[in-house]
Design a protein around this motif. Structure first.
Motif, PDB file in Angstrom:
ATOM      1  N   UNK A 330       0.806  -1.222   0.000  1.00 35.15           N
ATOM      2  CA  UNK A 330       0.000   0.000   0.000  1.00 35.15           C
ATOM      3  C   UNK A 330       0.838   1.271   0.000  1.00 35.15           C
ATOM      4  N   UNK A 331       2.068   1.177   0.511  1.00 36.62           N
ATOM      5  CA  UNK A 331       2.909   2.372   0.630  1.00 36.62           C
ATOM      6  C   UNK A 331       4.365   1.954   0.764  1.00 36.62           C
ATOM      7  N   UNK A 332       5.266   2.883   0.450  1.00 38.65           N
ATOM      8  CA  UNK A 332       6.694   2.603   0.553  1.00 38.65           C
ATOM      9  C   UNK A 332       7.250   2.864   1.941  1.00 38.65           C
ATOM     10  N   UNK A 333       6.512   3.598   2.739  1.00 42.49           N
ATOM     11  CA  UNK A 333       7.038   4.045   4.033  1.00 42.49           C
ATOM     12  C   UNK A 333       5.916   3.992   5.070  1.00 42.49           C
ATOM     13  N   UNK A 334       6.057   3.115   6.058  1.00 39.26           N
ATOM     14  CA  UNK A 334       5.016   2.960   7.080  1.00 39.26           C
ATOM     15  C   UNK A 334       4.839   4.232   7.892  1.00 39.26           C
ATOM     16  N   UNK A 335       5.923   4.972   8.121  1.00 41.78           N
ATOM     17  CA  UNK A 335       5.824   6.210   8.893  1.00 41.78           C
ATOM     18  C   UNK A 335       4.920   7.209   8.183  1.00 41.78           C
ATOM     19  N   UNK A 336       5.182   7.415   6.894  1.00 41.30           N
ATOM     20  CA  UNK A 336       4.390   8.382   6.146  1.00 41.30           C
ATOM     21  C   UNK A 336       2.955   7.917   6.002  1.00 41.30           C
ATOM     22  N   UNK A 337       2.776   6.606   5.805  1.00 44.19           N
ATOM     23  CA  UNK A 337       1.415   6.080   5.706  1.00 44.19           C
ATOM     24  C   UNK A 337       0.654   6.331   7.005  1.00 44.19           C
ATOM     25  N   UNK A 389      -6.841   7.131  -2.689  1.00 47.81           N
ATOM     26  CA  UNK A 389      -5.426   7.055  -3.113  1.00 47.81           C
ATOM     27  C   UNK A 389      -5.291   6.319  -4.443  1.00 47.81           C
ATOM     28  N   UNK A 390      -6.068   5.248  -4.591  1.00 52.20           N
ATOM     29  CA  UNK A 390      -5.983   4.485  -5.843  1.00 52.20           C
ATOM     30  C   UNK A 390      -6.488   5.318  -7.034  1.00 52.20           C
ATOM     31  N   UNK A 391      -7.549   6.073  -6.811  1.00 47.02           N
ATOM     32  CA  UNK A 391      -8.096   6.909  -7.880  1.00 47.02           C
ATOM     33  C   UNK A 391      -7.136   8.039  -8.264  1.00 47.02           C
ATOM     34  N   UNK A 392      -6.409   8.515  -7.228  1.00 44.69           N
ATOM     35  CA  UNK A 392      -5.483   9.624  -7.478  1.00 44.69           C
ATOM     36  C   UNK A 392      -4.170   9.171  -8.115  1.00 44.69           C
ATOM     37  N   UNK A 393      -3.889   7.864  -8.011  1.00 43.76           N
ATOM     38  CA  UNK A 393      -2.599   7.340  -8.518  1.00 43.76           C
ATOM     39  C   UNK A 393      -2.556   7.365 -10.046  1.00 43.76           C
TER      40      UNK A 393
END
Length: 393
Positions: A330-337, A389-393
């Motif tokens: 879902x994301x590259x960085x757990x902190x940012x997520x 997020x998926x729609x914006x990707x």
């Protein structure tokens, strides 16, 4: 004060990174945002009425003086009886030391066993305070990367491979924070054997042992009198703020730990101790088992719900009230997520950074120690969040 005068050991004790997230959450709540907290490892249940009544009675009767440093005899006896009835173990009350929470138990155990520059093996991920207790006594926590294939726990093979000339022992937690996973009994038996063969110590944190959902009740105390076990009234017994726990020690270690407790802590709260005796009545234990069943119900809901959102739960948590979920799809960085979920969805989760570097960037910890309604609302919010997020990707 000149900050250069501070003890050098402070450099080895890191702050909780998640506290920065908590500060941001507090600001949002002050602005009127409604947040769902699934980061705190604290039961939403509180002490049962019988326990509160016992505390009130102790205060009314003036039972508020210091106790022995090892605790009230009747509480030590009640804990001993509990080991007999639940685990089938004969643990002499004299081996039990009542402490001001599991934190004080860890403090005393490390004060007695950790020497300067000695190493203590523990898994990565693990609860950060465990390594900080070791650092407080100028030892070094040696974190060993442990993935889902090892249930995020140490194995006997890891102990063999990583034990060095400076290694003094192991510090384990079963079930574990942050993963909710236990060390299987045969594996724990093998670990204790490896440590024993090398003349080291084994400390096992069992504060979530009462919240084990699979298999027969098991305690590391069944593996020999030389194993040090830590437990608490905070989790299964729902008494977090009462600050009460206990140690079970090898007989020869009791007078040494008693000496430390007398000097460092004096005793645990006398009111909390009198109250805790009421935890072990049949009626109160029945209530705890009902609450345990509710935690299991929440676990059985939240794990598949997380997977439906795109998280991966590689090991089903068999205890405690945590899920350690892989968010790398879902994301590259757990902190940012975690920050994004807080700011955009109003859901508070804990990134893996606090629990060790091995899993830091790809895992989040979720606590299901909140109501089913909150869990369901959080999942609904996160579903909308990820769809956007998926729609914006």
């Amino acid at each position: 004060m000149n900050l250069n005068q501070l003890a050098a050991r402070l450099q080895h004790i890191a702050p909780f990174h998640v506290m920065e997230l908590s500060k941001k959450a507090a600001v949002l709540e002050q602005q009127g945002r409604h947040l769902i907290h699934m980061g705190i490892g604290e039961p939403d249940f509180t002490a049962p009425p019988a326990v509160v009544e016992a505390a009130t009675r102790a205060m009314t009767e003036g039972k508020m003086q210091y106790t022995s440093a090892t605790g009230l005899p009747q509480l030590r006896a009640a804990i001993s009886d509990h080991y007999r009835s639940v685990y089938g173990l004969e643990i002499a009350p004299e081996r039990i030391v009542v402490t001001a929470g599991a934190s004080a138990a860890l403090l005393l155990a490390c004060a007695a066993l950790v020497e300067r520059d000695s190493e203590v093996l523990m898994p990565d991920p693990s609860y950060p305070c465990n390594r900080h207790f070791v650092a407080a006594f100028e030892g070094r926590a040696k974190l060993i990367a442990s993935g889902p294939e090892h249930r995020f726990q140490l194995s006997a093979q890891m102990v063999r491979e990583h034990w060095g000339s400076a290694t003094r022992g192991v510090l384990l937690a079963s079930p574990s924070n942050p993963t909710g996973t236990s060390i299987l009994p045969d594996e724990l038996r093998a670990i204790v054997g490896e440590v024993r063969q090398r003349g080291g110590f084994t400390i096992v944190d069992e504060i979530y042992q009462g919240l084990s959902y699979e298999g027969a009740p098991f305690s590391a105390l069944s593996l020999g009198d030389d194993v040090v076990v830590i437990n608490s009234f905070s989790k299964y017994f729902n008494m977090t703020g009462w600050r009460l726990g206990w140690l079970v020690l090898p007989p020869a270690l009791v007078p040494q730990v008693e000496k430390l407790a007398q000097n460092l802590l004096i005793c645990a709260s006398s009111i909390a101790q009198h109250a805790a005796v009421a935890c072990f009545t049949p009626q109160t234990l029945a209530l705890y088992e009902e609450r345990k069943a509710e935690f299991k119900r929440r676990r059985d809901y939240i794990v598949p719900a997380l997977e439906s959102l795109g998280f991966t739960v590689p090991v089903m948590p068999d205890g405690a009230f945590y899920v350690y979920a892989d968010c790398s799809a879902l994301a590259d960085d757990a902190d940012q997520l975690s920050l994004d979920m807080l700011n955009e969805a109003g859901v508070v989760l804990v990134p893996g950074l606090d629990f060790g570097p091995f899993t830091a960037r790809r895992y989040i910890r979720l606590s299901y120690a909140t109501s089913m309604e909150n869990l369901q609302e959080a999942v609904a919010r996160l579903r909308v969040f990820f769809e956007k997020r998926r729609k914006a990707a």
